[in-house]
Design a protein around this motif. Structure first.
Motif, PDB file in Angstrom:
ATOM      1  N   ALA A   1      13.165   5.836  19.177  1.00 14.30           N
ATOM      2  CA  ALA A   1      12.064   6.719  19.573  1.00 14.30           C
ATOM      3  C   ALA A   1      11.581   7.537  18.384  1.00 14.30           C
ATOM      4  CB  ALA A   1      12.520   7.627  20.706  1.00 14.30           C
ATOM      5  N   ALA A   2      12.512   8.020  17.570  1.00 16.17           N
ATOM      6  CA  ALA A   2      12.129   8.818  16.399  1.00 16.17           C
ATOM      7  C   ALA A   2      11.325   7.992  15.407  1.00 16.17           C
ATOM      8  CB  ALA A   2      13.384   9.391  15.734  1.00 16.17           C
ATOM      9  N   LYS A   3      11.692   6.730  15.230  1.00 21.93           N
ATOM     10  CA  LYS A   3      10.940   5.868  14.317  1.00 21.93           C
ATOM     11  C   LYS A   3       9.531   5.600  14.852  1.00 21.93           C
ATOM     12  CE  LYS A   3      14.639   3.454  11.859  1.00 21.93           C
ATOM     13  NZ  LYS A   3      15.304   2.155  11.593  1.00 21.93           N
ATOM     14  N   TYR A   4       9.419   5.366  16.142  1.00 24.87           N
ATOM     15  CA  TYR A   4       8.092   5.154  16.720  1.00 24.87           C
ATOM     16  C   TYR A   4       7.221   6.398  16.545  1.00 24.87           C
ATOM     17  CZ  TYR A   4       9.915   0.924  18.971  1.00 24.87           C
ATOM     18  OH  TYR A   4      10.460  -0.310  19.222  1.00 24.87           O
ATOM     19  N   GLU A   5       7.823   7.563  16.742  1.00 21.73           N
ATOM     20  CA  GLU A   5       7.078   8.808  16.562  1.00 21.73           C
ATOM     21  C   GLU A   5       6.594   8.951  15.123  1.00 21.73           C
ATOM     22  OE1 GLU A   5       9.829  10.820  20.051  1.00 21.73           O
ATOM     23  OE2 GLU A   5      10.129  11.401  17.958  1.00 21.73           O
ATOM     24  N   GLN A   6       7.441   8.524  14.201  1.00 27.85           N
ATOM     25  CA  GLN A   6       7.108   8.609  12.779  1.00 27.85           C
ATOM     26  C   GLN A   6       6.040   7.601  12.393  1.00 27.85           C
ATOM     27  OE1 GLN A   6       9.767   7.420   9.005  1.00 27.85           O
ATOM     28  NE2 GLN A   6      10.776   8.904  10.303  1.00 27.85           N
ATOM     29  N   SER A   7       5.934   6.500  13.148  1.00 26.47           N
ATOM     30  CA  SER A   7       5.052   5.392  12.752  1.00 26.47           C
ATOM     31  C   SER A   7       3.608   5.562  13.202  1.00 26.47           C
ATOM     32  CB  SER A   7       5.588   4.074  13.309  1.00 26.47           C
ATOM     33  OG  SER A   7       5.392   3.987  14.709  1.00 26.47           O
ATOM     34  N   ALA A   8       3.318   6.565  14.011  1.00 22.10           N
ATOM     35  CA  ALA A   8       1.973   6.669  14.584  1.00 22.10           C
ATOM     36  C   ALA A   8       0.898   6.809  13.510  1.00 22.10           C
ATOM     37  CB  ALA A   8       1.919   7.843  15.558  1.00 22.10           C
ATOM     38  N   ALA A   9       1.156   7.626  12.496  1.00 16.19           N
ATOM     39  CA  ALA A   9       0.162   7.793  11.428  1.00 16.19           C
ATOM     40  C   ALA A   9      -0.037   6.491  10.655  1.00 16.19           C
ATOM     41  CB  ALA A   9       0.596   8.909  10.483  1.00 16.19           C
ATOM     42  N   ASN A  10       1.038   5.733  10.482  1.00 17.90           N
ATOM     43  CA  ASN A  10       0.916   4.447   9.790  1.00 17.90           C
ATOM     44  C   ASN A  10       0.109   3.449  10.618  1.00 17.90           C
ATOM     45  OD1 ASN A  10       2.353   5.375   7.624  1.00 17.90           O
ATOM     46  ND2 ASN A  10       4.230   4.263   8.098  1.00 17.90           N
ATOM     47  N   PHE A  11       0.286   3.497  11.939  1.00 19.62           N
ATOM     48  CA  PHE A  11      -0.506   2.619  12.801  1.00 19.62           C
ATOM     49  C   PHE A  11      -1.991   2.942  12.670  1.00 19.62           C
ATOM     50  CE2 PHE A  11      -2.071   1.354  17.136  1.00 19.62           C
ATOM     51  CZ  PHE A  11      -1.853  -0.005  16.986  1.00 19.62           C
ATOM     52  N   ALA A  12      -2.308   4.221  12.593  1.00 17.57           N
ATOM     53  CA  ALA A  12      -3.710   4.619  12.408  1.00 17.57           C
ATOM     54  C   ALA A  12      -4.253   4.083  11.091  1.00 17.57           C
ATOM     55  CB  ALA A  12      -3.818   6.143  12.441  1.00 17.57           C
ATOM     56  N   ARG A  13      -3.420   4.064  10.062  1.00 14.75           N
ATOM     57  CA  ARG A  13      -3.853   3.541   8.755  1.00 14.75           C
ATOM     58  C   ARG A  13      -4.140   2.035   8.844  1.00 14.75           C
ATOM     59  NH1 ARG A  13      -3.644   5.693   3.700  1.00 14.75           N
ATOM     60  NH2 ARG A  13      -3.611   4.232   1.948  1.00 14.75           N
ATOM     61  N   VAL A  14      -3.336   1.316   9.620  1.00 17.68           N
ATOM     62  CA  VAL A  14      -3.570  -0.126   9.786  1.00 17.68           C
ATOM     63  C   VAL A  14      -4.869  -0.371  10.547  1.00 17.68           C
ATOM     64  CG1 VAL A  14      -2.655  -2.275  10.723  1.00 17.68           C
ATOM     65  CG2 VAL A  14      -1.102  -0.608   9.727  1.00 17.68           C
ATOM     66  N   ILE A  15      -5.104   0.414  11.594  1.00 17.92           N
ATOM     67  CA  ILE A  15      -6.342   0.261  12.364  1.00 17.92           C
ATOM     68  C   ILE A  15      -7.557   0.483  11.467  1.00 17.92           C
ATOM     69  CG2 ILE A  15      -7.749   1.268  14.199  1.00 17.92           C
ATOM     70  CD1 ILE A  15      -5.145   1.893  15.682  1.00 17.92           C
TER      71      ILE A  15
ATOM     72  N   ASP B   1       0.849  -1.189   0.000  1.00 18.21           N
ATOM     73  CA  ASP B   1       0.000   0.000   0.000  1.00 18.21           C
ATOM     74  C   ASP B   1       0.887   1.243   0.000  1.00 18.21           C
ATOM     75  OD1 ASP B   1      -1.691   2.113   0.514  1.00 18.21           O
ATOM     76  OD2 ASP B   1      -2.575   1.255   2.324  1.00 18.21           O
ATOM     77  N   GLU B   2       0.876   1.990  -1.103  1.00 18.83           N
ATOM     78  CA  GLU B   2       1.753   3.149  -1.241  1.00 18.83           C
ATOM     79  C   GLU B   2       1.243   4.365  -0.479  1.00 18.83           C
ATOM     80  OE1 GLU B   2       2.663   3.783  -5.363  1.00 18.83           O
ATOM     81  OE2 GLU B   2       3.498   1.760  -5.615  1.00 18.83           O
ATOM     82  N   GLY B   3       0.127   4.212   0.232  1.00 22.06           N
ATOM     83  CA  GLY B   3      -0.357   5.283   1.085  1.00 22.06           C
ATOM     84  C   GLY B   3       0.415   5.404   2.386  1.00 22.06           C
ATOM     85  N   PHE B   4       1.231   4.392   2.715  1.00 24.57           N
ATOM     86  CA  PHE B   4       2.070   4.489   3.905  1.00 24.57           C
ATOM     87  C   PHE B   4       3.229   5.435   3.633  1.00 24.57           C
ATOM     88  CE2 PHE B   4      -0.136   0.580   4.859  1.00 24.57           C
ATOM     89  CZ  PHE B   4      -0.275   0.620   6.236  1.00 24.57           C
ATOM     90  N   ALA B   5       3.561   6.248   4.631  1.00 23.36           N
ATOM     91  CA  ALA B   5       4.669   7.192   4.507  1.00 23.36           C
ATOM     92  C   ALA B   5       5.603   7.024   5.694  1.00 23.36           C
ATOM     93  CB  ALA B   5       4.151   8.630   4.443  1.00 23.36           C
ATOM     94  N   GLY B   6       6.886   7.232   5.463  1.00 25.88           N
ATOM     95  CA  GLY B   6       7.841   7.122   6.551  1.00 25.88           C
ATOM     96  C   GLY B   6       8.061   5.674   6.966  1.00 25.88           C
ATOM     97  N   TRP B   7       8.328   5.489   8.259  1.00 27.97           N
ATOM     98  CA  TRP B   7       8.751   4.186   8.761  1.00 27.97           C
ATOM     99  C   TRP B   7       7.596   3.439   9.409  1.00 27.97           C
ATOM    100  CZ3 TRP B   7       8.834   1.780  13.520  1.00 27.97           C
ATOM    101  CH2 TRP B   7       9.633   0.615  13.616  1.00 27.97           C
ATOM    102  N   GLY B   8       7.512   2.144   9.125  1.00 29.05           N
ATOM    103  CA  GLY B   8       6.714   1.253   9.932  1.00 29.05           C
ATOM    104  C   GLY B   8       5.360   0.844   9.406  1.00 29.05           C
ATOM    105  N   TRP B   9       5.040  -0.454   9.614  1.00 25.72           N
ATOM    106  CA  TRP B   9       3.721  -1.060   9.474  1.00 25.72           C
ATOM    107  C   TRP B   9       3.320  -1.415   8.048  1.00 25.72           C
ATOM    108  CZ3 TRP B   9       1.326  -3.046  13.529  1.00 25.72           C
ATOM    109  CH2 TRP B   9       1.666  -2.553  14.795  1.00 25.72           C
ATOM    110  N   GLU B  10       4.022  -0.948   7.022  1.00 25.59           N
ATOM    111  CA  GLU B  10       3.560  -1.267   5.663  1.00 25.59           C
ATOM    112  C   GLU B  10       3.682  -2.752   5.353  1.00 25.59           C
ATOM    113  OE1 GLU B  10       7.794  -1.305   5.253  1.00 25.59           O
ATOM    114  OE2 GLU B  10       6.522   0.228   6.176  1.00 25.59           O
ATOM    115  N   ASP B  11       4.700  -3.423   5.907  1.00 20.05           N
ATOM    116  CA  ASP B  11       4.841  -4.854   5.640  1.00 20.05           C
ATOM    117  C   ASP B  11       3.869  -5.671   6.503  1.00 20.05           C
ATOM    118  OD1 ASP B  11       6.270  -4.149   7.913  1.00 20.05           O
ATOM    119  OD2 ASP B  11       8.128  -5.130   7.306  1.00 20.05           O
ATOM    120  N   VAL B  12       3.650  -5.240   7.743  1.00 19.63           N
ATOM    121  CA  VAL B  12       2.693  -5.935   8.598  1.00 19.63           C
ATOM    122  C   VAL B  12       1.279  -5.829   8.020  1.00 19.63           C
ATOM    123  CG1 VAL B  12       1.688  -6.037  10.908  1.00 19.63           C
ATOM    124  CG2 VAL B  12       4.130  -5.549  10.638  1.00 19.63           C
ATOM    125  N   GLU B  13       0.914  -4.644   7.548  1.00 22.96           N
ATOM    126  CA  GLU B  13      -0.414  -4.469   6.937  1.00 22.96           C
ATOM    127  C   GLU B  13      -0.547  -5.332   5.695  1.00 22.96           C
ATOM    128  OE1 GLU B  13      -3.510  -3.178   4.355  1.00 22.96           O
ATOM    129  OE2 GLU B  13      -1.380  -2.904   3.881  1.00 22.96           O
TER     130      GLU B  13
END
Length: 309
Positions: free
Chosen positions: A233-247, A191-203
């Motif tokens: 910590a910086a990666k986790y901060e960056q990943s919050a929007a991606n987590f919302a997209r997975v939810i 899903d190319e709607g993910f930006a930055g770090w995290g969750w794109e592979d899990v989703e």
């Protein structure tokens, strides 16, 4: 053929045609030449495509190009003028792949076995799984004090045997060491709607698990690129929007994740503006016990996700 914003180079073996397996490696900033050298010591029926996702480092690109030329199997180097991100970059890699099966590897991995590629080819020949994850380890990762927190957390939650991962197959799907059949990827790309770090592979794993079985095997590679605590910590901060997209896409699945459950509890805690920064400060304090630092970092991650739950 290259697309706009791409430059493409190949070694002499590329013209020999497709192989049984396409190894696909994106990188941005990391030096992937140790991985290329390790793979090159195992000549077999594979091809390799590596993508520079807008690093902008000509000296590094020259080293990668030389390493690609030296590989004993077909290899192509794709260089992007600008960064397109983790999901889109991997989709671009697939556009250059010619085999019927792909092996996604992160650029900071290193095979743990001198039969790594041959073992993957044997998995294909024996079972031809739609998707298979080989796992990762820290066996070859140097012990560095600055990386102690990441090592402790990864050892606890990520470096799991195939039997452990198979208990929740979709949860343990990462592009660090992932085999994918072409027809599966044609049905479900990243899903190319993910930006930055995290969750794109899990989703991606969540979507795929609805349609195909996911196999877990023990054919590990070492994750060399551990982060410092501030970088985590910086990666986790960056990943919050991606987590919302997975939810939003998979609410029932994510509801069973510990990070979601903790975030739901923390959502009702008062004075979040005070205790959330305190959690981060404690996690970053190298003088504190490692176990409590890891607990604080996990809580800090969950606290970041409060806005999404």
């Amino acid at each position: 053929m290259s697309s706009p914003g791409e430059t493409v180079s190949e070694n002499a073996a590329w013209s020999s045609g497709a192989a049984a397996l396409s190894i696909l490696i994106p990188f941005k900033g990391d030096d992937p030449t140790p991985l290329l050298a390790a793979l090159g010591r195992e000549p077999c029926d594979v091809e390799l495509v590596i993508l520079d996702d807008g690093t902008g480092d000509d000296a590094l690109a020259a080293r990668v190009a030389a390493a690609v030329v030296a590989l004993p199997f077909p290899a192509r180097f794709v260089r992007l003028a600008e960064n397109v991100g983790r999901a889109k970059g991997r989709n671009r890699l697939v556009a250059h792949a010619r085999a019927a099966r792909f092996l996604f590897l992160d650029s900071d991995m290193l095979p743990d076995s001198n039969r790594f590629l041959r073992d993957w080819l044997e998995v294909v020949a024996r079972q031809d799984p739609p998707v298979a994850f080989g796992g990762f380890s820290l066996h070859q990762t140097p012990q560095q004090p600055a990386h102690a927190l990441h090592r402790a957390m990864a050892s606890h939650s990520d470096c799991l045997t195939a039997d452990c991962r198979a208990r929740n197959p979709a949860k343990h799907v990462f592009t660090s060491n992932l085999l994918v059949r072409r027809d599966v990827f044609e049905g479900e790309a990243f899903d190319e709607g993910f930006a930055g770090w995290g969750w794109e592979d899990v989703e991606w794993g969540m979507r795929v698990a609805r349609r195909w079985p996911i196999l877990h095997v023990d054919n590990t590679a070492t994750h060399l690129g551990l982060d410092t605590a501030p970088a985590m910590a910086a990666k986790y901060e960056q990943s919050a929007a991606n987590f919302a997209r997975v939810i939003a896409a998979h609410p029932a699945v994510v509801a069973n994740y510990p990070s979601y459950k903790v975030a739901k509890v923390l959502k009702h805690a008062p004075l979040r503006g005070l205790w959330r920064p305190a959690l981060k400060l404690y996690a970053l304090f190298e003088g504190a016990p490692l176990k409590t630092r890891a607990f604080a970092m996990r809580l800090y991650r969950a606290a970041l996700y409060v806005e999404a739950v």
